[in-house]
Scaffold this motif. Structure first.
Motif, PDB file in Angstrom:
ATOM      1  N   LYS A  14       0.842  -1.206   0.000  1.00 59.82           N
ATOM      2  CA  LYS A  14       0.000   0.000   0.000  1.00 59.82           C
ATOM      3  C   LYS A  14       0.876   1.256   0.000  1.00 59.82           C
ATOM      4  CE  LYS A  14      -3.252   2.461   2.920  1.00 59.82           C
ATOM      5  NZ  LYS A  14      -3.880   2.507   4.243  1.00 59.82           N
ATOM      6  N   LYS A  15       2.003   1.161   0.698  1.00 60.85           N
ATOM      7  CA  LYS A  15       2.942   2.288   0.777  1.00 60.85           C
ATOM      8  C   LYS A  15       3.880   2.325  -0.434  1.00 60.85           C
ATOM      9  CE  LYS A  15       2.197   3.732   5.110  1.00 60.85           C
ATOM     10  NZ  LYS A  15       1.783   5.105   5.274  1.00 60.85           N
ATOM     11  N   LYS A  16       3.692   1.365  -1.353  1.00 64.01           N
ATOM     12  CA  LYS A  16       4.506   1.265  -2.577  1.00 64.01           C
ATOM     13  C   LYS A  16       5.987   1.054  -2.259  1.00 64.01           C
ATOM     14  CE  LYS A  16       1.276   3.580  -5.338  1.00 64.01           C
ATOM     15  NZ  LYS A  16       0.342   4.246  -5.637  1.00 64.01           N
ATOM     16  N   GLU A  63       2.989   2.734  11.890  1.00 64.85           N
ATOM     17  CA  GLU A  63       2.026   3.399  10.997  1.00 64.85           C
ATOM     18  C   GLU A  63       1.010   4.191  11.817  1.00 64.85           C
ATOM     19  OE1 GLU A  63      -0.276   4.257   7.434  1.00 64.85           O
ATOM     20  OE2 GLU A  63       1.815   4.069   7.970  1.00 64.85           O
ATOM     21  N   ASP A  69       6.155   6.365   7.761  1.00 66.56           N
ATOM     22  CA  ASP A  69       6.512   7.116   6.551  1.00 66.56           C
ATOM     23  C   ASP A  69       7.887   7.767   6.686  1.00 66.56           C
ATOM     24  OD1 ASP A  69       4.237   6.451   5.125  1.00 66.56           O
ATOM     25  OD2 ASP A  69       3.121   8.194   5.837  1.00 66.56           O
TER      26      ASP A  69
END
Length: 80
Positions: A14-16, A63, A69
């Motif tokens: 999802k976070k690539k 997260e 991130d």
């Protein structure tokens, strides 16, 4: 298939994030290596730039606390 492994991979996808999956299911030597690296016997064990992050719950806590991130942006090597 481990549900915790699946959930961790889903979040990273999802976070690539491109990551290297180290499968230990049928590889006793790899299993021993990962236990030695993490000092844990559970899966998954997640490493970012050779730093042990922990397991799936630890990843989701990062997260939840908005720290993941930041860690992902400053690092490039991911293994699970």
């Amino acid at each position: 298939m481990c549900s915790f492994c699946h959930q961790a991979k889903l979040l990273l996808k999802k976070k690539k994030v491109l990551f290297k999956e180290i499968k230990i299911d049928n590889d006793i030597e790899k299993r021993k290596e990962m236990i030695n690296r993490s000092n844990r016997k559970t899966v998954p064990q997640i490493f970012i730039d050779n730093q042990h992050i922990g397991g799936c719950d630890d990843l989701y806590n990062l997260e939840k606390n908005r720290k993941l991130d930041f860690i992902l942006k400053k690092n490039k090597n991911f293994s699970i």
